[in-house]
Write an enzyme that holds these catalytic residues in place. Sequence first.
Site, mmCIF file in Angstrom:
data_model
loop_
_atom_site.group_PDB
_atom_site.id
_atom_site.type_symbol
_atom_site.label_atom_id
_atom_site.label_comp_id
_atom_site.label_asym_id
_atom_site.label_seq_id
_atom_site.Cartn_x
_atom_site.Cartn_y
_atom_site.Cartn_z
ATOM 1 N N GLU A 176 5.901 -40.679 -16.528
ATOM 2 C CA GLU A 176 7.127 -40.711 -15.741
ATOM 3 C C GLU A 176 7.343 -42.081 -15.097
ATOM 4 O O GLU A 176 8.472 -42.464 -14.811
ATOM 5 C CB GLU A 176 7.070 -39.629 -14.648
ATOM 6 C CG GLU A 176 8.306 -38.756 -14.640
ATOM 7 C CD GLU A 176 8.165 -37.526 -13.746
ATOM 8 O OE1 GLU A 176 8.397 -36.423 -14.268
ATOM 9 O OE2 GLU A 176 7.836 -37.647 -12.565
ATOM 10 N N HIS B 212 -13.528 -32.290 -32.612
ATOM 11 C CA HIS B 212 -13.501 -31.364 -33.737
ATOM 12 C C HIS B 212 -12.081 -30.919 -34.059
ATOM 13 O O HIS B 212 -11.876 -29.956 -34.786
ATOM 14 C CB HIS B 212 -14.413 -30.169 -33.442
ATOM 15 C CG HIS B 212 -15.834 -30.593 -33.245
ATOM 16 N ND1 HIS B 212 -16.800 -30.486 -34.219
ATOM 17 C CD2 HIS B 212 -16.443 -31.193 -32.186
ATOM 18 C CE1 HIS B 212 -17.943 -30.980 -33.769
ATOM 19 N NE2 HIS B 212 -17.743 -31.418 -32.531
ATOM 20 N N LYS C 288 18.240 -31.311 -17.578
ATOM 21 C CA LYS C 288 18.731 -30.407 -16.524
ATOM 22 C C LYS C 288 20.249 -30.290 -16.600
ATOM 23 O O LYS C 288 20.810 -29.208 -16.395
ATOM 24 C CB LYS C 288 18.338 -30.951 -15.147
ATOM 25 C CG LYS C 288 16.866 -30.886 -14.852
ATOM 26 C CD LYS C 288 16.608 -31.308 -13.419
ATOM 27 C CE LYS C 288 15.146 -31.513 -13.141
ATOM 28 N NZ LYS C 288 14.898 -32.199 -11.887
#
Length: 457
Positions: free
Chosen positions: A294, A315, A429
Amino acid sequence: MEPLELSLQYTGAATPANHELQQLTTLAQTAHQALEDGTGRGAGMRGWLRFPSQYLQHEEFARVQTTAEHIKQNADVLLVIGIGGSYLGARAVIEACTSRYYNETRKGTPAIYFTGCTLSEADFADLEQLIAGRDFYINVISKSGQTLECAVAFRHFRRLLSEKWQGNAEEINKRIYVTTDARKGTLLEESKRQGWPTFVVPTDMGGRYSVLSAVGLLPIACAGIDVEQLLQGAAAAQVAYESPANAYGKNACQDYATIRYFYHKNKRKSVELFASYEPGMVMFGEWFKQLYGESEGKQGRGLFPASVNFTTDLHSLGQYIQQGRRILFETVLVFNQPHNTIAVQAEENDGDGLNYLADKTLFEINRKAFQATALAHAKGNCPNLVISLEKRDAYHIGWLIYFFEKACAISGYMLGVNPFDQDGVESYKKFMFALLGKPGREHDKVRAKLKKDYGVE
Ligand code: PA5
């Protein structure tokens, strides 16, 4: 010996030459100085820079501790409702200082569940089941007080609280604690109306830099972690990293910003993998990703922050790291001191062939796995930047948090971005509110456009 040491022991050929180092050190020093002087972008959001030493003396810090004591004594469960910077730090510190099994192994402290960080119906339902019949308290954390995930969860779990206490306002309200902006916001207004105790998200501090304020400290203290030690560690780092270094090697925090910039710009690495060999540090990796993602990811710039948990992920992602696109470098966190002492036992019938490890502790084996992995990755052109932290306790984790926060701000300035804003988060948003039918002309306009351009409604 410093509590945190940075080293470049596993870099393969990827170590800066002297002239490169000089250039980058000058750039880092300028960035560091701008941060200290408040002459860089977003300077009004540097409240975290001197916060640890100041907050230790603050009246609110004492209140955080007494409130936590009260919650510890009375609650079976603490629900922490928040998202992004309003939740990741607390969860990261709780797991780092205890373990990923905190809820199963805690003694005399409430179970702590984090919600408000998802809109998953299944997750809400699971949590409802988990807390059924238990005395749960809520700490809702939102600076804006308007974040949808958080607000929806708060409404939902407040209703459960109300049902549990059959609308008895006194019982309900004494189980709600709010952490929000000191001056404005819906959550603040509602707290005043209902009489919920409030704690402050400092105005000059973005969520991702707020873990050492009441945002993180209240839930962390509820887990029985020594928050004074946490702040002391951060305050000590604050002093240790205060002056921009004159030359490479004098300030690990600035050096970290310098070296990651070198990998990014000079070695064309675009992904930084935060790696640890402790499952208890997985959430710390999540916090790290938000902090750097951010802060740096804007204007088409920034390293993409990712995290891995070794040896587990060797793995799964190990193959890619060793031989996939050469875009990665690793920042590996290791602890110098063991947490416990568990050793492999010798067996008379060495059926599984493990007797060559007899009497070696898991700490030693894990350490060798780290060295081997670092060497192999460096050989495969994935250099390793190693951060050695003395111990995994509150003091050192506080130090580490401050280290990463300050290095992040310096890095942002080196990249030429404002490390304290996050405009990009608003884009989804805007569309989500339009699609959800939120009232308001601005949402109506977006809704109409989405329908016209994409046929979405
Ligand atoms: O770092 C940030 O500023 C964000 O991640 C916020 O913490 C997050 O979006 C939550 O915002 P708020 O605390 O306003 O609900």
